[in-house]
Design a protein around this motif. Structure first.
Motif, PDB file in Angstrom:
ATOM      1  N   SER A  11     -17.472   2.698  12.633  1.00 15.41           N
ATOM      2  CA  SER A  11     -16.333   2.366  11.771  1.00 15.41           C
ATOM      3  C   SER A  11     -15.796   0.994  12.134  1.00 15.41           C
ATOM      4  O   SER A  11     -14.620   0.811  12.368  1.00 15.41           O
ATOM      5  CB  SER A  11     -15.238   3.425  11.916  1.00 15.41           C
ATOM      6  N   ALA A  12     -16.707   0.032  12.178  1.00 16.60           N
ATOM      7  CA  ALA A  12     -16.354  -1.280  12.706  1.00 16.60           C
ATOM      8  C   ALA A  12     -15.654  -2.194  11.716  1.00 16.60           C
ATOM      9  O   ALA A  12     -14.881  -3.046  12.119  1.00 16.60           O
ATOM     10  CB  ALA A  12     -17.610  -1.978  13.224  1.00 16.60           C
ATOM     11  N   ALA A  13     -15.890  -2.037  10.424  1.00 17.18           N
ATOM     12  CA  ALA A  13     -15.423  -3.018   9.449  1.00 17.18           C
ATOM     13  C   ALA A  13     -13.919  -3.247   9.497  1.00 17.18           C
ATOM     14  O   ALA A  13     -13.460  -4.365   9.745  1.00 17.18           O
ATOM     15  CB  ALA A  13     -15.841  -2.591   8.049  1.00 17.18           C
ATOM     16  N   LEU A  14     -13.121  -2.214   9.264  1.00 12.40           N
ATOM     17  CA  LEU A  14     -11.674  -2.374   9.222  1.00 12.40           C
ATOM     18  C   LEU A  14     -11.090  -2.773  10.585  1.00 12.40           C
ATOM     19  O   LEU A  14     -10.282  -3.711  10.652  1.00 12.40           O
ATOM     20  CB  LEU A  14     -11.020  -1.096   8.703  1.00 12.40           C
ATOM     21  N   PRO A  15     -11.481  -2.118  11.682  1.00 12.37           N
ATOM     22  CA  PRO A  15     -10.971  -2.544  12.989  1.00 12.37           C
ATOM     23  C   PRO A  15     -11.293  -3.995  13.317  1.00 12.37           C
ATOM     24  O   PRO A  15     -10.458  -4.708  13.894  1.00 12.37           O
ATOM     25  CB  PRO A  15     -11.659  -1.589  13.973  1.00 12.37           C
ATOM     26  N   ASP A  16     -12.471  -4.451  12.946  1.00 11.25           N
ATOM     27  CA  ASP A  16     -12.838  -5.844  13.215  1.00 11.25           C
ATOM     28  C   ASP A  16     -11.969  -6.805  12.429  1.00 11.25           C
ATOM     29  O   ASP A  16     -11.524  -7.836  12.944  1.00 11.25           O
ATOM     30  CB  ASP A  16     -14.314  -6.077  12.875  1.00 11.25           C
ATOM     31  N   LEU A  17     -11.719  -6.475  11.178  1.00  6.80           N
ATOM     32  CA  LEU A  17     -10.873  -7.334  10.347  1.00  6.80           C
ATOM     33  C   LEU A  17      -9.446  -7.377  10.903  1.00  6.80           C
ATOM     34  O   LEU A  17      -8.809  -8.428  10.927  1.00  6.80           O
ATOM     35  CB  LEU A  17     -10.860  -6.833   8.907  1.00  6.80           C
ATOM     36  N   LYS A  31      -8.484  -1.434  -0.048  1.00  2.02           N
ATOM     37  CA  LYS A  31      -8.594  -1.148  -1.475  1.00  2.02           C
ATOM     38  C   LYS A  31      -9.984  -0.645  -1.836  1.00  2.02           C
ATOM     39  O   LYS A  31     -10.137   0.293  -2.635  1.00  2.02           O
ATOM     40  CB  LYS A  31      -8.267  -2.410  -2.277  1.00  2.02           C
ATOM     41  N   MET A  32     -11.009  -1.255  -1.213  1.00  2.00           N
ATOM     42  CA  MET A  32     -12.385  -0.871  -1.522  1.00  2.00           C
ATOM     43  C   MET A  32     -12.792   0.414  -0.806  1.00  2.00           C
ATOM     44  O   MET A  32     -13.503   1.242  -1.366  1.00  2.00           O
ATOM     45  CB  MET A  32     -13.344  -2.009  -1.136  1.00  2.00           C
ATOM     46  N   CYS A  33     -12.317   0.573   0.436  1.00  2.00           N
ATOM     47  CA  CYS A  33     -12.705   1.745   1.239  1.00  2.00           C
ATOM     48  C   CYS A  33     -11.478   2.360   1.910  1.00  2.00           C
ATOM     49  O   CYS A  33     -11.282   2.222   3.128  1.00  2.00           O
ATOM     50  CB  CYS A  33     -13.728   1.363   2.303  1.00  2.00           C
ATOM     51  N   VAL A  75      -0.555   3.102   5.323  1.00  2.00           N
ATOM     52  CA  VAL A  75       0.132   4.385   5.166  1.00  2.00           C
ATOM     53  C   VAL A  75      -0.265   5.049   3.845  1.00  2.00           C
ATOM     54  O   VAL A  75      -0.494   6.266   3.785  1.00  2.00           O
ATOM     55  CB  VAL A  75       1.665   4.208   5.233  1.00  2.00           C
ATOM     56  N   LYS A  76      -0.370   4.267   2.797  1.00  2.00           N
ATOM     57  CA  LYS A  76      -0.755   4.819   1.495  1.00  2.00           C
ATOM     58  C   LYS A  76      -2.196   5.337   1.523  1.00  2.00           C
ATOM     59  O   LYS A  76      -2.519   6.344   0.884  1.00  2.00           O
ATOM     60  CB  LYS A  76      -0.595   3.756   0.408  1.00  2.00           C
ATOM     61  N   CYS A  77      -3.041   4.649   2.262  1.00  2.00           N
ATOM     62  CA  CYS A  77      -4.435   5.091   2.378  1.00  2.00           C
ATOM     63  C   CYS A  77      -4.552   6.368   3.203  1.00  2.00           C
ATOM     64  O   CYS A  77      -5.414   7.218   2.937  1.00  2.00           O
ATOM     65  CB  CYS A  77      -5.283   3.999   3.025  1.00  2.00           C
ATOM     66  N   TYR A  78      -3.671   6.510   4.193  1.00  2.56           N
ATOM     67  CA  TYR A  78      -3.732   7.675   5.082  1.00  2.56           C
ATOM     68  C   TYR A  78      -2.321   8.019   5.553  1.00  2.56           C
ATOM     69  O   TYR A  78      -1.901   7.635   6.644  1.00  2.56           O
ATOM     70  CB  TYR A  78      -4.633   7.387   6.281  1.00  2.56           C
ATOM     71  N   PRO A  79      -1.547   8.747   4.726  1.00  2.00           N
ATOM     72  CA  PRO A  79      -0.156   9.065   5.049  1.00  2.00           C
ATOM     73  C   PRO A  79       0.036   9.753   6.393  1.00  2.00           C
ATOM     74  O   PRO A  79       1.041   9.528   7.068  1.00  2.00           O
ATOM     75  CB  PRO A  79       0.263   9.979   3.884  1.00  2.00           C
ATOM     76  N   GLN A  80      -0.912  10.578   6.793  1.00  2.00           N
ATOM     77  CA  GLN A  80      -0.770  11.290   8.058  1.00  2.00           C
ATOM     78  C   GLN A  80      -0.927  10.380   9.273  1.00  2.00           C
ATOM     79  O   GLN A  80      -0.493  10.706  10.372  1.00  2.00           O
ATOM     80  CB  GLN A  80      -1.805  12.423   8.152  1.00  2.00           C
ATOM     81  N   GLY A  81      -1.549   9.220   9.050  1.00  2.00           N
ATOM     82  CA  GLY A  81      -1.828   8.317  10.169  1.00  2.00           C
ATOM     83  C   GLY A  81      -0.584   7.855  10.897  1.00  2.00           C
ATOM     84  O   GLY A  81      -0.595   7.647  12.114  1.00  2.00           O
ATOM     85  N   ILE A  82       0.530   7.716  10.158  1.00  2.00           N
ATOM     86  CA  ILE A  82       1.759   7.227  10.779  1.00  2.00           C
ATOM     87  C   ILE A  82       2.349   8.252  11.745  1.00  2.00           C
ATOM     88  O   ILE A  82       3.165   7.911  12.600  1.00  2.00           O
ATOM     89  CB  ILE A  82       2.783   6.858   9.679  1.00  2.00           C
ATOM     90  N   LYS A  83       1.897   9.512  11.621  1.00  2.00           N
ATOM     91  CA  LYS A  83       2.372  10.570  12.510  1.00  2.00           C
ATOM     92  C   LYS A  83       1.454  10.775  13.712  1.00  2.00           C
ATOM     93  O   LYS A  83       1.827  11.452  14.670  1.00  2.00           O
ATOM     94  CB  LYS A  83       2.488  11.891  11.737  1.00  2.00           C
ATOM     95  N   MET A  84       0.275  10.191  13.647  1.00  2.00           N
ATOM     96  CA  MET A  84      -0.712  10.385  14.707  1.00  2.00           C
ATOM     97  C   MET A  84      -0.397   9.539  15.942  1.00  2.00           C
ATOM     98  O   MET A  84       0.200   8.475  15.844  1.00  2.00           O
ATOM     99  CB  MET A  84      -2.110  10.039  14.193  1.00  2.00           C
ATOM    100  N   LYS A  85      -0.854  10.032  17.097  1.00  2.00           N
ATOM    101  CA  LYS A  85      -0.624   9.330  18.357  1.00  2.00           C
ATOM    102  C   LYS A  85      -1.945   8.831  18.928  1.00  2.00           C
ATOM    103  O   LYS A  85      -2.966   9.520  18.860  1.00  2.00           O
ATOM    104  CB  LYS A  85       0.041  10.263  19.370  1.00  2.00           C
ATOM    105  N   GLU A  86      -1.909   7.621  19.482  1.00  5.07           N
ATOM    106  CA  GLU A  86      -3.116   7.120  20.155  1.00  5.07           C
ATOM    107  C   GLU A  86      -3.353   7.974  21.409  1.00  5.07           C
ATOM    108  O   GLU A  86      -2.445   8.683  21.866  1.00  5.07           O
ATOM    109  CB  GLU A  86      -2.986   5.628  20.465  1.00  5.07           C
ATOM    110  N   SER A  87      -4.535   7.901  21.975  1.00  6.58           N
ATOM    111  CA  SER A  87      -4.937   8.856  23.007  1.00  6.58           C
ATOM    112  C   SER A  87      -4.458   8.526  24.424  1.00  6.58           C
ATOM    113  O   SER A  87      -4.312   9.427  25.245  1.00  6.58           O
ATOM    114  CB  SER A  87      -6.464   8.994  23.021  1.00  6.58           C
ATOM    115  N   ALA A  88      -4.207   7.279  24.746  1.00  8.94           N
ATOM    116  CA  ALA A  88      -3.901   6.907  26.134  1.00  8.94           C
ATOM    117  C   ALA A  88      -2.507   7.347  26.571  1.00  8.94           C
ATOM    118  O   ALA A  88      -2.344   8.011  27.603  1.00  8.94           O
ATOM    119  CB  ALA A  88      -4.058   5.398  26.317  1.00  8.94           C
ATOM    120  N   PHE A  89      -1.475   6.983  25.793  1.00  5.03           N
ATOM    121  CA  PHE A  89      -0.088   7.308  26.152  1.00  5.03           C
ATOM    122  C   PHE A  89       0.612   8.153  25.086  1.00  5.03           C
ATOM    123  O   PHE A  89       1.808   8.396  25.178  1.00  5.03           O
ATOM    124  CB  PHE A  89       0.712   6.017  26.366  1.00  5.03           C
ATOM    125  N   HIS A  90      -0.155   8.587  24.080  1.00  4.61           N
ATOM    126  CA  HIS A  90       0.386   9.425  23.007  1.00  4.61           C
ATOM    127  C   HIS A  90       1.547   8.734  22.292  1.00  4.61           C
ATOM    128  O   HIS A  90       2.586   9.334  22.032  1.00  4.61           O
ATOM    129  CB  HIS A  90       0.840  10.779  23.564  1.00  4.61           C
TER     130      HIS A  90
END
Length: 256
Positions: A11-17, A31-33, A75-90
Motif C-alpha cells: 500500500s505504498a502509493a498514498l503513504p509515499d505521496l 479521489k481515484m482510490c 475522513v470522507k474516504c474512511y470515516p472510521q479512520g479518525i477514531k483509530m489509534k496508531e500501534s506504538a502509543f495508541h
C-alpha cells in the motif's frame, strides 16, 4: 516526531505521496482510490525518528501538518479512520496533530469530525491537550481544546502530570497559562506523582516565557492563599456575629 519511512509495498502509493507532502497528488489519489485511506502501513521512525508504528494515512498526514482539505478528504474516504489509534502509543489523529503543532484549521477539522478525541488518553495517559501544551501551539488551539473538553485540565497522565504541569515545564505565554488556571484554579497547587508543583516545573524550564511564568505563578499562589485566609476569617466571624445578634434579640424579648 521524526522523519519516517514507509515499509509496506502493498500500500505504498498514498503513504509515499503523503511522506513527500505532495498534497495535490494526495487529493487526486484519494479521489481515484479512496480505499487507500483504509490501508495501514508500517512507518519506521514515525515518532522521534526512532519509534516504529503501524499507522493509517490520516495519522501520517497529521504528523506532517497536512492542510485541512487533505484531512477532510481522508475522513470522507474512511470515516472510521479518525477514531483509530496508531500501534506504538495508541494515539489518535488529534493526538498526533497536537504533538506536531498542526495548523488550527486541521485541529478544527479533527475536533469537528470526532470531538470525543479530546477525551481519549494514549498509552502514556496523555490527552491531546497534554501535547498541545508541550509544543507551543497557538492560543487558538488551546482555546478550542478547552472549550470542547474543559475537564481535560483536571486529568493527569500516568505520572500525575496535568496539562498545567506540562505547560509550565515547556513554557507557554501568560495568556495560555491564564486559560489553564481559569479552567482549574486548584491545579496551581496540584503535585505530580513525584511531588512537583506547576511552579517547580516552571522554575526548571529555560524558554523565553519561563521567567515571567514563575513570577505570575508566585503572585497567583499568594493571591489564592490570601483569598483563603480572608474567607477563613469571614467564616469564623460570621457565626460569632450571628450569635451576638441572637443574644441581643433574646435579651430584648425577655425585657418585653
Amino acid at each position: 516526531m521524526g522523519i519516517f519511512r514507509q515499509n509496506n509495498n502493498a500500500s505504498a502509493a498514498l503513504p509515499d505521496l503523503i511522506s513527500h507532502e505532495d498534497w495535490k497528488l494526495v487529493l487526486m489519489e484519494c479521489k481515484m482510490c479512496p480505499r487507500d485511506a483504509t490501508k495501514w502501513s508500517v512507518q519506521d521512525g514515525f515518532f522521534d525518528g526512532e519509534i516504529t508504528s503501524k499507522v493509517l494515512p490520516i495519522h501520517q498526514a497529521c504528523a506532517l501538518m497536512a492542510p485541512r482539505e487533505v484531512i477532510e478528504t481522508l475522513v470522507k474516504c474512511y470515516p472510521q479512520g479518525i477514531k483509530m489509534k496508531e500501534s506504538a502509543f495508541h494515539r489518535t489523529a488529534l493526538h498526533i496533530a497536537c504533538q506536531t503543532n498542526a495548523p488550527i484549521e486541521t485541529i478544527e477539522a479533527l475536533v469537528h469530525f470526532y470531538p470525543e478525541a479530546t477525551r481519549i488518553q494514549d498509552a502514556l495517559g496523555r490527552l491531546p491537550i497534554h501535547y498541545a501544551c508541550a509544543h507551543e501551539v497557538p492560543s487558538s488551539t488551546l482555546e478550542l481544546l478547552l472549550r470542547e473538553f474543559p475537564e481535560s485540565c483536571k486529568i493527569g497522565d500516568q505520572n500525575g502530570w496535568l496539562p498545567l504541569h506540562v505547560a509550565c515545564r515547556r513554557g507557554v505565554s501568560l495568556y495560555e497559562l491564564e486559560l489553564l488556571l481559569d479552567c482549574y484554579p486548584q491545579s496551581a497547587n496540584t503535585l505530580t506523582d513525584k511531588g512537583s508543583s506547576p511552579l517547580m516545573c516552571a522554575q526548571k524550564g529555560n524558554s523565553r516565557h519561563h521567567e515571567e511564568m514563575v513570577q505570575y505563578l508566585e503572585d497567583y499562589i499568594k493571591r489564592s492563599e490570601q483569598n483563603e485566609k480572608d474567607l477563613l476569617s469571614f467564616d469564623t466571624w460570621e457565626p460569632a456575629h450571628k450569635l451576638s445578634t441572637i443574644h441581643h434579640r433574646n435579651v430584648a424579648a425577655k425585657g418585653a
